[in-house]
Design an enzyme around this catalytic site. Structure first.
Site, short mmCIF file in Angstrom:
data_model
loop_
_atom_site.label_atom_id
_atom_site.label_comp_id
_atom_site.label_asym_id
_atom_site.label_seq_id
_atom_site.Cartn_x
_atom_site.Cartn_y
_atom_site.Cartn_z
N ARG A 108 18.09 -28.81 2.92
CA ARG A 108 18.76 -28.08 1.85
C ARG A 108 18.61 -26.59 2.09
O ARG A 108 17.50 -26.09 2.27
CB ARG A 108 18.19 -28.44 0.48
N THR A 112 21.67 -21.53 -1.07
CA THR A 112 22.94 -22.03 -1.60
C THR A 112 22.80 -23.39 -2.27
O THR A 112 23.72 -23.83 -2.96
CB THR A 112 23.98 -22.17 -0.47
N ASP A 208 8.04 -29.09 -6.62
CA ASP A 208 8.46 -29.65 -5.33
C ASP A 208 7.62 -30.89 -5.05
O ASP A 208 6.44 -30.80 -4.70
CB ASP A 208 8.28 -28.62 -4.22
N ASP A 211 5.99 -31.16 -1.45
CA ASP A 211 4.87 -30.24 -1.25
C ASP A 211 3.64 -30.69 -2.00
O ASP A 211 2.51 -30.63 -1.47
CB ASP A 211 5.27 -28.83 -1.68
#
Length: 217
Positions: A108, A112, A208, A211
């Site tokens: 990803r 954007t 996340d 992570d």
């Protein structure tokens, strides 16, 4: 919750709610995050497997009596979207150790929020006689999920109705996009969150997931 057809939310108990509370807490340490995520992922996998087609089958028990049961009519395979979905792979293989495994790498662009396919390796024989589980713990915009579904349908030749997408937390926007592009795909989700922030992270979410799970925050 989601009102979209073909979206199935894991039935909740107080125990499941407590597990979600733990992994969503920003102060939860890595060990507890991993342990409690794994508990949830195992429950999600087991629930997802209930969507594999079955047929009736009678067996004789050790008492000599007949038990009217069911057996699966499809084999099962799974495809993980790297890298966060590798957290789901261990729980999936613990339940279905014989399942063939595929990998799809989708990056990803954080500026954007667009998904780009980088790599895929998927067993070529799973297009016939298999229910295929696509794994990704988070469904945010739906871009990665749609890119992975295109690999499975366009490149591998899977019928979309033979795919079950397993995700731990999704948002309404991502669910709507996936169902718009692939109306026949079945989605099994742990919880549905209401929205995304300006960076396209799920809110309230978990941050996340990859992570936090792998200790790379």
């Amino acid at each position: 919750m989601s009102d979209l057809p073909g979206v199935h939310v894991l039935p909740h108990t107080s125990r499941i709610r407590a597990l979600f509370t733990s992994i969503r807490n920003k102060d939860t340490n890595m060990r507890d995050f991993v342990v409690n995520s794994n508990h949830l992922l195992r429950l999600l996998v087991e629930y997802g497997l209930s969507f594999v087609p079955t047929k009736e089958e009678n067996v004789t028990t050790p008492t000599g009596e007949v038990y009217k049961g069911e057996v699966a009519t499809d084999a099962v395979a799974c495809v993980s979207i790297l890298r966060a979905a590798d957290s789901m792979l261990g729980e999936f293989r613990a339940v279905v150790p014989e399942a063939p495994i595929g990998k799809i790498l989708i990056q990803r662009d954080e500026s954007t929020a667009q998904a780009k396919l980088m790599y895929h390796k998927v067993p070529s024989h799973i297009h016939n006689g298999y229910t295929v589980f696509l794994l990704d713990p988070m469904l945010a915009t739906g871009g990665s999920a749609c890119a992975a579904l295109r690999v499975l349908t366009d490149t591998i030749g899977l019928r979309v109705e033979k795919i079950v997408f397993l995700t731990l937390i999704a948002c309404n926007e991502g669910l709507a996009r996936v169902k718009k592009e692939f109306p026949s795909v079945r989605i099994v989700v742990g919880e549905v969150d209401p929205k995304l922030d300006e960076k396209k992270y799920i809110l309230p979410g978990v941050g996340d997931f990859g992570d936090r799970y792998h200790g790379t925050e």
